[in-house]
Design an enzyme around this catalytic site. Structure first.
Site, PDB file in Angstrom:
ATOM      1  N   LYS A 207      23.982   6.737  -6.034  1.00 20.36           N
ATOM      2  CA  LYS A 207      24.983   7.549  -5.321  1.00 20.36           C
ATOM      3  C   LYS A 207      24.304   8.736  -4.634  1.00 20.36           C
ATOM      4  O   LYS A 207      24.526   9.026  -3.447  1.00 20.36           O
ATOM      5  CB  LYS A 207      26.040   8.051  -6.295  1.00 20.36           C
ATOM      6  CG  LYS A 207      27.007   9.075  -5.710  1.00 20.36           C
ATOM      7  CD  LYS A 207      27.839   8.502  -4.597  1.00 20.36           C
ATOM      8  CE  LYS A 207      28.737   9.553  -3.974  1.00 20.36           C
ATOM      9  NZ  LYS A 207      29.549   8.992  -2.860  1.00 20.36           N
ATOM     10  N   CYS A 261      30.102  16.950  -0.120  1.00 21.95           N
ATOM     11  CA  CYS A 261      29.176  15.949  -0.662  1.00 21.95           C
ATOM     12  C   CYS A 261      27.773  16.073  -0.081  1.00 21.95           C
ATOM     13  O   CYS A 261      26.813  16.345  -0.775  1.00 21.95           O
ATOM     14  CB  CYS A 261      29.703  14.555  -0.366  1.00 21.95           C
ATOM     15  SG  CYS A 261      31.383  14.362  -0.859  1.00 21.95           S
TER      16      CYS A 261
HETATM   17  N1  SAJ Z   1      27.453  14.544  10.360  1.00 18.00           N
HETATM   18  C1  SAJ Z   1      26.576  14.779  11.423  1.00 18.00           C
HETATM   19  N2  SAJ Z   1      26.036  13.706  12.069  1.00 18.00           N
HETATM   20  C2  SAJ Z   1      26.347  12.420  11.698  1.00 18.00           C
HETATM   21  C3  SAJ Z   1      27.216  12.207  10.616  1.00 18.00           C
HETATM   22  C4  SAJ Z   1      27.772  13.286   9.965  1.00 18.00           C
HETATM   23  O1  SAJ Z   1      26.301  15.920  11.784  1.00 18.00           O
HETATM   24  O2  SAJ Z   1      25.854  11.486  12.341  1.00 18.00           O
HETATM   25  C5  SAJ Z   1      28.032  15.688   9.641  1.00 18.00           C
HETATM   26  C6  SAJ Z   1      29.546  15.699   9.708  1.00 18.00           C
HETATM   27  O3  SAJ Z   1      29.986  16.371  10.864  1.00 18.00           O
HETATM   28  C7  SAJ Z   1      29.910  16.456   8.440  1.00 18.00           C
HETATM   29  C8  SAJ Z   1      28.802  16.055   7.472  1.00 18.00           C
HETATM   30  O4  SAJ Z   1      27.732  15.557   8.263  1.00 18.00           O
HETATM   31  O5  SAJ Z   1      29.855  17.842   8.655  1.00 18.00           O
HETATM   32  C9  SAJ Z   1      29.218  15.001   6.447  1.00 18.00           C
HETATM   33  O6  SAJ Z   1      29.957  14.031   7.111  1.00 18.00           O
HETATM   34  P1  SAJ Z   1      29.901  12.467   6.661  1.00 18.00           P
HETATM   35  O7  SAJ Z   1      30.405  11.653   7.795  1.00 18.00           O
HETATM   36  O8  SAJ Z   1      28.595  12.154   6.107  1.00 18.00           O
HETATM   37  O9  SAJ Z   1      30.933  12.256   5.559  1.00 18.00           O
HETATM   38  P2  SAJ Z   1      31.534  12.698   4.197  1.00 18.00           P
HETATM   39  O10 SAJ Z   1      30.793  13.814   3.587  1.00 18.00           O
HETATM   40  O11 SAJ Z   1      32.981  12.861   4.475  1.00 18.00           O
HETATM   41  O12 SAJ Z   1      31.312  11.334   3.321  1.00 18.00           O
HETATM   42  C10 SAJ Z   1      30.077  11.035   2.799  1.00 18.00           C
HETATM   43  C11 SAJ Z   1      29.888   9.526   2.928  1.00 18.00           C
HETATM   44  N3  SAJ Z   1      28.570   9.161   2.473  1.00 18.00           N
HETATM   45  C12 SAJ Z   1      27.820   8.344   3.256  1.00 18.00           C
HETATM   46  O13 SAJ Z   1      28.210   7.961   4.332  1.00 18.00           O
HETATM   47  C13 SAJ Z   1      26.499   7.932   2.696  1.00 18.00           C
HETATM   48  C14 SAJ Z   1      30.920   8.819   2.065  1.00 18.00           C
HETATM   49  O14 SAJ Z   1      30.696   7.425   2.066  1.00 18.00           O
HETATM   50  C15 SAJ Z   1      30.825   9.334   0.645  1.00 18.00           C
HETATM   51  O15 SAJ Z   1      31.767   8.682  -0.196  1.00 18.00           O
HETATM   52  C16 SAJ Z   1      31.117  10.834   0.652  1.00 18.00           C
HETATM   53  O16 SAJ Z   1      30.076  11.465   1.433  1.00 18.00           O
HETATM   54  C17 SAJ Z   1      31.096  11.329  -0.754  1.00 18.00           C
HETATM   55  O17 SAJ Z   1      32.220  11.671  -1.228  1.00 18.00           O
HETATM   56  O18 SAJ Z   1      30.051  11.291  -1.385  1.00 18.00           O
END
Ligand code: SAJ
Length: 426
Positions: A207, A261
């Site tokens: 995880k 997360c």
């Molecule tokens: N972000 C970027 N660039 C990207 C993707 C995201 O800058 O290409 C930023 C987003 O704007 C945000 C942050 O990163 O601020 C996190 O966004 P995220 O899309 O990674 O999503 P979370 O935190 O909502 O969900 C993540 C997911 N983990 C993965 O994709 C590996 C989700 O599957 C998990 O279940 C979740 O964390 C968790 O609860 O752990």
């Protein structure tokens, strides 16, 4: 070991616990939700949900009406206990497992032979075996023998939780093989994805590795954005073209990394062996510093910051969610305020933020010299720039998500600056 399951107690009714409880109730089990927050408990018993996820309000209302789902502030005996409580980091970035320990302590007195306990919260390695098992064994029952104990992390993407909870594969980390098997029987009730069985500590590190991979990948995208800007290139085009390679999957640059997360979980790995984990803290620092770069670029567009107003569009940590936890937008706002800029903050979804939110977008941008788009909400992507042009002091927009139609905004008289797109002017 009796594995007949009729009742489930879900401890923690947040973004993961409540959808999990509702899906288990829908599968026919009697589910008792537990939360410390009286308002959450009362709302749920009234069939209402405080978590805004597509399909969740209807599912909660239906399962509560059927008498399959109810809530309380107190743990009660059940066949299965699921722990879905928050696991933040402390100010020194060490993991805070306090809520997990408290949940285990609340379960322990109700534990019976044959029970299954599943920990879903994201935790540091060896927490299931080293923290939760000993607390539960205070019951006099042996973990993995008299009762079963499994670590099964969730992977839902907030904003699509119910669909992802059913569709995604899951890792099922048993303290013992029989613990993993019992957890598989439980999750098969609603998970359509594959269940990958392993041990509890491996599942914990899996995880953390998933979210750490994402943070490191985003940090690379953010560094490329700054480099491309310096080179006078378009980083988004570089990323798009690089991703045509069959084995390259670069993520998108942005204003920083928020949510409860991705900015947090990498520290759970670093805490195990800081002397080993050198890449991860560096990536965290890159993403942590990204809002500062947004502020720098915004200030470079202001002839006189102290006599200027800036509208920050979007404070949610990512598009189309109402969650502003750990949002990079707060560091953007603080950086502008420190430079003496008057800052108006708007978000169409967030209700709770560290600064007053201007509810009307036109009011937020009225008299502003720049609009800084931090969160790519659908409302902003579909905005008619003419609506803002009429009321802004100067027509400048800094798009940190590369989500606006630059030509359309330029046709409306805007100077459009995009994070990651040169030529380097700052
Ligand atoms: N972000 C970027 N660039 C990207 C993707 C995201 O800058 O290409 C930023 C987003 O704007 C945000 C942050 O990163 O601020 C996190 O966004 P995220 O899309 O990674 O999503 P979370 O935190 O909502 O969900 C993540 C997911 N983990 C993965 O994709 C590996 C989700 O599957 C998990 O279940 C979740 O964390 C968790 O609860 O752990």
């Amino acid at each position: 070991m009796s594995t007949v399951v009729n009742t489930v107690c879900v401890v923690g009714l947040g973004h993961v616990g409540l959808p999990t409880a509702a899906l288990l109730a829908k599968s026919g089990l009697r589910v008792f939700g537990v939360d410390l927050n009286e308002q959450v408990v009362q709302g749920l018993n009234g069939g209402r949900t405080h978590i805004h996820e597509p399909g969740l309000p209807e599912l909660v209302a239906e399962t509560v009406r059927q008498g399959k789902l109810s809530a309380s502030t107190k743990v009660a005996p059940a066949d299965v206990f699921i722990i879905t409580v928050p696991t933040p980091v402390n100010p020194d970035n060490s993991p805070d497992h306090g809520a997990v320990a408290a949940a285990a302590r609340a379960i322990m007195p109700h534990l019976r032979a044959g029970n299954l306990v599943v920990l879903e919260s994201t935790v540091g390695p060896r927490t299931t075996a080293g923290l939760v098992a000993p607390i539960l064994q205070g019951s006099g029952l042996r973990a993995g023998e008299d009762f079963l104990l499994t670590y099964c992390p969730e992977r839902v993407l907030p904003g699509n939780a119910l669909a992802e909870m059913a569709a995604n594969d899951r890792v099922v980390g048993g303290l013992t093989p029989s613990s993993a098997e019992a957890a598989c029987q439980l999750y098969k009730r609603f998970v359509k994805g594959r269940l990958h069985v392993t041990d509890a500590t491996t599942a914990e590190v899996v995880k953390l590795s998933e979210n750490t991979y994402r943070d490191v990948n985003i940090a690379l995208a953010n560094e490329l954005a700054l480099l491309c800007q310096r080179l006078g290139l378009d980083a988004w085009e570089v990323v798009k073209l690089a991703n045509y390679h069959p084995r390259v999957h670069l993520l998108q640059p942005g204003p920083g990394v928020g949510g409860h997360c991705i900015p947090v979980d990498p520290w759970f790995l670093v805490a195990v062996a800081p002397e080993l984990m050198r890449l991860v803290p560096t990536a965290r620092q890159v993403n942590h510093d990204q809002p500062r770069e947004v502020v720098r670029q915004a200030l470079a567009l202001l002839p006189d910051p102290r006599a200027s107003k800036v509208a920050v569009l979007g404070v949610a940590y990512k598009a189309d969610v109402e969650d502003a936890r750990e949002t990079p937008a707060l560091d953007v706002v603080r950086g502008l305020e420190d430079a003496g800029v008057k800052v108006a903050v708007h978000d169409p979804l967030v209700q709770d933020f560290a600064r007053p939110l201007t509810r009307s977008l036109v009011d937020a941008v009225s008299g502003a010299s720049i609009a800084v788009l931090v969160t790519d909400h659908r409302e902003y992507r579909e905005l008619d720039p003419a609506q803002l042009a009429a009321v802004m002091r100067s027509r400048k927009v800094l798009d940190t998500r590369h989500c606006l139609d630059a030509e359309r905004w330029r046709a409306a008289g805007f100077e459009v600056v995009q994070l990651g797109v040169g030529p380097e002017r700052y």
